[in-house]
Design an enzyme around this catalytic site. Structure first.
Site, mmCIF file in Angstrom:
data_model
loop_
_atom_site.group_PDB
_atom_site.id
_atom_site.type_symbol
_atom_site.label_atom_id
_atom_site.label_comp_id
_atom_site.label_asym_id
_atom_site.label_seq_id
_atom_site.Cartn_x
_atom_site.Cartn_y
_atom_site.Cartn_z
ATOM 1 N N GLY A 170 2.130 -1.510 -8.688
ATOM 2 C CA GLY A 170 1.607 -0.532 -9.124
ATOM 3 C C GLY A 170 3.082 0.635 -9.055
ATOM 4 N N LYS A 212 -3.058 5.784 -5.170
ATOM 5 C CA LYS A 212 -2.089 4.336 -5.225
ATOM 6 C C LYS A 212 -3.146 3.404 -5.886
ATOM 7 C CE LYS A 212 -0.213 0.807 -1.442
ATOM 8 N NZ LYS A 212 0.171 0.507 -1.161
ATOM 9 N N GLY A 227 7.324 13.735 2.524
ATOM 10 C CA GLY A 227 8.283 12.712 2.245
ATOM 11 C C GLY A 227 8.591 11.908 2.835
ATOM 12 N N VAL A 242 2.191 4.867 -6.506
ATOM 13 C CA VAL A 242 1.732 6.136 -5.926
ATOM 14 C C VAL A 242 1.823 7.374 -6.530
ATOM 15 C CG1 VAL A 242 1.532 7.039 -4.301
ATOM 16 C CG2 VAL A 242 1.847 5.110 -3.575
ATOM 17 N N GLY A 294 6.552 7.389 -5.677
ATOM 18 C CA GLY A 294 6.665 6.057 -5.674
ATOM 19 C C GLY A 294 6.440 4.600 -6.804
ATOM 20 N N THR A 295 7.109 4.002 -6.836
ATOM 21 C CA THR A 295 6.486 3.009 -7.141
ATOM 22 C C THR A 295 6.611 1.317 -6.780
ATOM 23 O OG1 THR A 295 9.051 2.332 -8.202
ATOM 24 C CG2 THR A 295 7.106 3.661 -9.743
ATOM 25 N N GLY A 296 6.833 0.473 -6.871
ATOM 26 C CA GLY A 296 6.061 -1.083 -6.456
ATOM 27 C C GLY A 296 6.001 -2.053 -7.501
ATOM 28 N N ASP A 345 5.033 -4.488 8.979
ATOM 29 C CA ASP A 345 5.704 -3.184 8.085
ATOM 30 C C ASP A 345 6.361 -2.199 8.406
ATOM 31 O OD1 ASP A 345 7.087 -3.485 5.393
ATOM 32 O OD2 ASP A 345 5.192 -3.016 4.377
#
Length: 351
Positions: free
Chosen positions: A56, A73, A127, A58, A51-53, A167
């Site tokens: 950064g 992360k 997932g 993961v 995953g991306t943010g 969140d």
């Protein structure tokens, strides 16, 4: 309720109190003296991005010595500073290293180098709930209830430690090999006694008091639980529109429409969670979480058995072995670059 049933409920609530008191002691020890620098980058082989943010990514990694898989992360310190997320990032790591609950993802190691911060967590191969929910369309009420019960217990635990999660959404709930939930991403979590004012979260899941810039408390998590239960059982969230501003108008209006297939117990619970008036919202009243746990929609839920992970999960993700990533999307890979000079050293001393 008969006398015997009432007595059983009373003793259960007492033992929960004892459990939470002990949990708080353990949490405070680690909260007051957080672990630091428990591994380093070259202890791991990097396998694939999960995953991306905005600051950064993961990655699935494998510990060279033990062969164990983890989710790492990686946060770029300069980007964290630029996006004014220093406080949130320090909170995340300090909280994760101190908590311990069956439905919270475990932080196994953390460290930093000249360029990045690293949090190495248990890898959950099933997932995101998000991808399973989108694939299936919607969950049956018993299926949704199984997940909701785990979130209720998790929030009861976190709130007893004065932690607000802030969140909740299907993207932050991972499904493990046994079909149980692991809550991940503590980027917005915060230790708060009383009220806080930061605007953060995901538009569809924001409580009205956050949108209206009022001081808010743990009750925002119970609102978000209402949104999550609705989305799990309907296949779409209760308030949606093309633009965030339109979503916010719907949220503060206090009007919710339910699909015709929702049971009357479910609708009743949701009316009490998606309650704009804080003096009436379940989870925020004098009985606290017990108004939720004792609600008719949860009548069949054995809370202790859920906590002990003894209830058979309604769905087990397909999974081919410890390093399997087939339940995650593919992302473009990028080299991890580490500068020869230290970046943002003093901002992250306590990490």
């Amino acid at each position: 309720m008969g006398n015997a049933a009432a007595a059983k409920k009373g003793s259960e609530q007492e033992s929960v109190k004892e459990f939470l008191a002990k949990a708080k002691e353990e949490f405070l020890k680690k909260w007051e003296s957080p672990s630091q620098n428990t591994a380093q980058l070259d202890h791991f082989d990097r396998i694939k991005t999960l995953g991306t943010g905005s600051f950064g990514r993961v990655m699935l990694v494998k510990h060279k010595e033990t062969g164990n898989h983890y989710a790492m992360k990686i946060l770029d310190k300069q980007k964290v500073v630029k996006l004014k997320q220093i406080e949130h990032t320090l909170n995340e790591k300090r909280i994760l290293q101190a908590v311990n609950f069956p439905f919270l993802v475990k932080l196994e190691f953390s460290f930093k180098d000249n360029s990045n911060l690293y949090m190495v967590m248990e890898y959950v191969p099933g997932g995101e709930m998000f991808s399973h929910l989108r694939r299936i369309g919607r969950f049956s009420e018993p299926h949704a209830r199984f997940y909701a019960a785990q979130i209720v217990l998790t929030f009861e635990y976190l709130h007893s430690l004065d932690l607000i999660y802030r969140d909740l959404k299907p993207e932050n709930l991972l499904i493990d090999q046994q079909g149980y939930i692991q809550v991940t991403d503590f980027g917005f979590a915060k230790r708060v006694k009383g009220r806080t004012w930061t605007l953060c979260g995901t538009p569809e899941y924001l409580a009205p008091e956050i949108i209206l810039s009022k001081g808010y408390n743990k009750a925002v998590d119970w609102w978000a639980l209402g949104v999550l239960i609705y989305e799990m059982a309907a296949g779409y969230p209760p308030f949606f529109a093309d633009q965030p501003i339109q979503i916010y108008e719907k949220i503060v209006s206090g009007k919710v429409r339910f699909p015709s297939h929702f049971s009357s117990d479910l609708k009743d619970l949701l009316r009490n969670l998606l309650q704009v008036d804080l003096t009436k919202r379940f989870g925020n009243l004098k009985n606290g979480v017990n108004d939720i746990k004792n609600h008719k929609w949860f009548a069949t839920t054995d809370w202790i058995a859920i906590y002990q992970r003894k209830v058979e999960a309604p769905f087990i993700p397909k999974f081919k072995g410890p390093g399997d990533t087939s339940n995650f999307d593919d992302y473009e890979e990028e080299e991890i670059r580490v500068s020869i000079n230290e970046k943002c050293g003093k901002e992250f001393t306590e990490f």
